[in-house]
Design a protein around this motif. Structure first.
Motif, mmCIF file in Angstrom:
data_model
loop_
_atom_site.group_PDB
_atom_site.id
_atom_site.type_symbol
_atom_site.label_atom_id
_atom_site.label_comp_id
_atom_site.label_asym_id
_atom_site.label_seq_id
_atom_site.Cartn_x
_atom_site.Cartn_y
_atom_site.Cartn_z
ATOM 1 N N ILE A 128 6.030 7.408 16.020
ATOM 2 C CA ILE A 128 5.301 6.151 15.851
ATOM 3 C C ILE A 128 5.081 5.863 14.372
ATOM 4 C CG2 ILE A 128 3.082 5.004 16.224
ATOM 5 C CD1 ILE A 128 2.935 6.455 18.917
ATOM 6 N N GLY A 129 4.652 6.874 13.626
ATOM 7 C CA GLY A 129 4.412 6.691 12.198
ATOM 8 C C GLY A 129 5.671 6.319 11.436
ATOM 9 N N MET A 130 6.787 6.944 11.783
ATOM 10 C CA MET A 130 8.037 6.659 11.081
ATOM 11 C C MET A 130 8.560 5.262 11.408
ATOM 12 S SD MET A 130 10.305 10.114 10.927
ATOM 13 C CE MET A 130 9.774 11.509 9.931
ATOM 14 N N VAL A 131 8.441 4.857 12.657
ATOM 15 C CA VAL A 131 8.887 3.507 13.023
ATOM 16 C C VAL A 131 8.139 2.477 12.196
ATOM 17 C CG1 VAL A 131 8.887 1.790 14.864
ATOM 18 C CG2 VAL A 131 9.651 4.115 15.342
ATOM 19 N N TYR A 132 6.847 2.681 12.014
ATOM 20 C CA TYR A 132 6.065 1.735 11.212
ATOM 21 C C TYR A 132 6.437 1.809 9.733
ATOM 22 C CZ TYR A 132 2.156 -0.314 8.705
ATOM 23 O OH TYR A 132 1.401 -1.062 7.841
ATOM 24 N N VAL A 133 6.578 3.003 9.208
ATOM 25 C CA VAL A 133 6.818 3.179 7.772
ATOM 26 C C VAL A 133 8.156 2.580 7.354
ATOM 27 C CG1 VAL A 133 7.264 4.911 5.990
ATOM 28 C CG2 VAL A 133 5.299 5.161 7.507
ATOM 29 N N TYR A 134 9.187 2.688 8.220
ATOM 30 C CA TYR A 134 10.529 2.276 7.825
ATOM 31 C C TYR A 134 10.986 0.980 8.489
ATOM 32 C CZ TYR A 134 10.429 7.107 6.281
ATOM 33 O OH TYR A 134 10.080 8.283 5.685
ATOM 34 N N ILE B 241 0.854 -1.189 0.000
ATOM 35 C CA ILE B 241 0.000 0.000 0.000
ATOM 36 C C ILE B 241 0.889 1.239 0.000
ATOM 37 C CG2 ILE B 241 -1.842 1.213 1.233
ATOM 38 C CD1 ILE B 241 -2.586 -1.451 2.505
ATOM 39 N N ASN B 242 0.441 2.276 -0.675
ATOM 40 C CA ASN B 242 1.194 3.518 -0.771
ATOM 41 C C ASN B 242 1.504 4.090 0.610
ATOM 42 O OD1 ASN B 242 1.126 6.725 -1.012
ATOM 43 N ND2 ASN B 242 1.853 5.881 -2.951
ATOM 44 N N GLU B 243 2.689 4.713 0.733
ATOM 45 C CA GLU B 243 3.117 5.263 2.023
ATOM 46 C C GLU B 243 2.138 6.306 2.547
ATOM 47 O OE1 GLU B 243 6.754 7.993 3.821
ATOM 48 O OE2 GLU B 243 7.131 6.755 2.061
ATOM 49 N N LEU B 244 1.559 7.106 1.664
ATOM 50 C CA LEU B 244 0.601 8.121 2.112
ATOM 51 C C LEU B 244 -0.638 7.482 2.734
ATOM 52 C CD1 LEU B 244 0.735 10.771 -0.761
ATOM 53 C CD2 LEU B 244 1.545 11.035 1.585
ATOM 54 N N LEU B 245 -1.107 6.398 2.116
ATOM 55 C CA LEU B 245 -2.290 5.729 2.664
ATOM 56 C C LEU B 245 -1.980 5.104 4.015
ATOM 57 C CD1 LEU B 245 -3.742 4.034 -0.551
ATOM 58 C CD2 LEU B 245 -4.455 6.157 0.543
ATOM 59 N N ARG B 246 -0.784 4.523 4.154
ATOM 60 C CA ARG B 246 -0.409 3.939 5.445
ATOM 61 C C ARG B 246 -0.274 5.031 6.504
ATOM 62 N NH1 ARG B 246 4.563 2.017 4.848
ATOM 63 N NH2 ARG B 246 4.806 2.269 2.609
ATOM 64 N N THR B 247 0.220 6.192 6.108
ATOM 65 C CA THR B 247 0.332 7.303 7.053
ATOM 66 C C THR B 247 -1.044 7.821 7.450
ATOM 67 O OG1 THR B 247 2.442 7.918 6.026
ATOM 68 C CG2 THR B 247 1.400 9.538 7.455
ATOM 69 N N PHE B 248 -1.958 7.908 6.479
ATOM 70 C CA PHE B 248 -3.328 8.311 6.801
ATOM 71 C C PHE B 248 -3.996 7.307 7.736
ATOM 72 C CE2 PHE B 248 -3.440 11.237 3.044
ATOM 73 C CZ PHE B 248 -3.846 12.363 3.748
ATOM 74 N N ALA B 249 -3.644 6.025 7.586
ATOM 75 C CA ALA B 249 -4.198 5.017 8.498
ATOM 76 C C ALA B 249 -3.773 5.311 9.932
ATOM 77 C CB ALA B 249 -3.738 3.627 8.065
ATOM 78 N N TRP B 250 -2.503 5.677 10.117
ATOM 79 C CA TRP B 250 -2.039 6.037 11.455
ATOM 80 C C TRP B 250 -2.695 7.338 11.927
ATOM 81 C CZ3 TRP B 250 -0.072 3.438 15.219
ATOM 82 C CH2 TRP B 250 0.633 2.270 14.951
ATOM 83 N N TYR B 251 -3.038 8.220 11.001
ATOM 84 C CA TYR B 251 -3.747 9.443 11.370
ATOM 85 C C TYR B 251 -5.095 9.086 12.003
ATOM 86 C CZ TYR B 251 -5.604 14.192 10.935
ATOM 87 O OH TYR B 251 -6.128 15.435 11.199
ATOM 88 N N ILE B 252 -5.757 8.087 11.433
ATOM 89 C CA ILE B 252 -7.043 7.637 11.989
ATOM 90 C C ILE B 252 -6.835 6.923 13.323
ATOM 91 C CG2 ILE B 252 -9.010 6.110 11.592
ATOM 92 C CD1 ILE B 252 -8.634 6.635 8.592
ATOM 93 N N ILE B 253 -5.805 6.073 13.397
ATOM 94 C CA ILE B 253 -5.550 5.312 14.624
ATOM 95 C C ILE B 253 -5.221 6.236 15.794
ATOM 96 C CG2 ILE B 253 -3.977 3.658 15.712
ATOM 97 C CD1 ILE B 253 -3.718 2.315 12.967
ATOM 98 N N LEU B 254 -4.424 7.280 15.524
ATOM 99 C CA LEU B 254 -3.963 8.168 16.597
ATOM 100 C C LEU B 254 -4.897 9.347 16.852
ATOM 101 C CD1 LEU B 254 -0.172 8.330 15.604
ATOM 102 C CD2 LEU B 254 -1.206 6.945 17.398
ATOM 103 N N ALA B 255 -6.014 9.419 16.138
ATOM 104 C CA ALA B 255 -6.930 10.551 16.291
ATOM 105 C C ALA B 255 -7.483 10.619 17.712
ATOM 106 C CB ALA B 255 -8.069 10.440 15.281
ATOM 107 N N PHE B 256 -7.981 11.794 18.066
ATOM 108 C CA PHE B 256 -8.488 12.016 19.426
ATOM 109 C C PHE B 256 -9.602 11.029 19.761
ATOM 110 C CE2 PHE B 256 -11.131 14.232 22.587
ATOM 111 C CZ PHE B 256 -10.167 14.525 23.541
ATOM 112 N N ASN B 257 -10.470 10.757 18.806
ATOM 113 C CA ASN B 257 -11.552 9.775 18.998
ATOM 114 C C ASN B 257 -11.256 8.486 18.249
ATOM 115 O OD1 ASN B 257 -13.203 11.486 20.606
ATOM 116 N ND2 ASN B 257 -13.859 12.569 18.749
#
Length: 294
Positions: free
Chosen positions: A165-171, A121-137
């Protein structure tokens, strides 16, 4: 080189070398030379280009040391990239050891596939996934509150924690595979002999596994640090004004400030930092270019 010549013949070997030379010249050497030339020239309007004011100067490099905000971001990027490298190493070392020395051979392809498939999966999509995971709600806050670790949801985005956290996962793959490749060549009989002689797991890793895997650890640390220090998407999406990355400053100089010369100077400083880190890792792990190339 002789083996390649015998395998592919003189014509195909010459074509391969020519393609590699053209690729290096057009995509690596010339852009870097242009960046260096830009970095030593002042930012002038087109009408003054080539005039008496268009001279080589160190003013663009001096800007970093006189701009305290940019200097603080640069130093924080060094520290945070080093932290990303250390955390990724701590997470990936047991995974690499298990896959290289413990996992049954018949399960290894499945384990490798489980690691690789998410990175299709594209790196941007994986980063957006972490954006959802780490969101306030998001689900992570809901889990931590449900377990009683937090009394209320915490803001995990917009700070350094979310970026790291996002970078550890991405790399993570750039750390796992070099170490796994180095550990696979370790004879398991050495580990068994050490255990028979009464050595504990900590001593086995310190005296046998880590010294043998030094080239792989060095390569993993180098690749992870360089990718983290040069990352733009992850800090831009998961970070905030208080967790700006040096690459964001470079981006602003190029595309918002319109000062390509200043941006080139900052980019070259970042390149020098990455080269210095490579030399530091080689000296720290006492490995040479030949060891890393393996």
């Amino acid at each position: 080189m002789g083996g390649v010549l015998r395998r592919y013949g003189p014509v195909l070997t010459a074509a391969i070398l020519l393609a590699v030379a053209v690729w290096l010249l057009l995509l690596v050497v010339l852009p870097q030379l242009l960046m260096v030339d830009f970095s030593f020239r002042p930012s002038l309007p087109p009408s003054k280009a080539g005039g008496p004011e268009d001279v080589y100067t160190l003013r663009n490099y001096a800007t970093l040391w006189t701009n305290q905000i940019h200097l603080a971001i640069f130093l924080k990027t060094i520290w945070a990239s080093s932290l990303v490298t250390a955390v990724t190493l701590a997470v990936c070392y047991p995974v690499a050891f298990y896959m290289a020395q413990v996992a049954p051979r018949r399960r290894l392809p499945l384990l490798v596939l489980m690691l690789v498939v998410p990175f299709w999966i594209n790196e941007l999509l994986r980063t957006f996934a972490w954006y959802i995971i780490l969101a306030f709600n998001g689900p992570l806050n809901a889990l931590l509150v449900g377990l009683g670790i937090f009394s209320e949801p915490q803001r995990l985005l917009g700070g350094d924690a979310g970026v790291i956290i996002g970078m550890v996962y991405v790399y993570i793959l750039f750390m796992v595979f070099p170490m796994m490749n180095a550990m696979e060549s370790l004879d398991r009989n050495q580990i068994e002999a050490a255990r028979d002689l009464g050595a504990g797991w900590l001593r086995i890793h310190r005296r046998i596994v880590i010294p043998h895997a030094k080239p792989g650890i060095a390569v993993g640390c180098i690749m992870t640090f360089m990718l983290a220090a040069g990352s733009y998407a992850v800090p831009a999406l998961l970070g905030g004004p208080q967790s700006r990355w040096f690459t964001e400053v470079i981006y602003n100089w190029f595309f918002e400030g319109g000062n390509w010369n200043q941006g080139a100077a900052y980019a070259f400083i970042l390149l020098i930092l990455c080269v210095a880190f490579i030399l530091l890792m080689m000296r720290l792990f006492r490995v040479g270019l030949t060891d890393i190339a393996k």
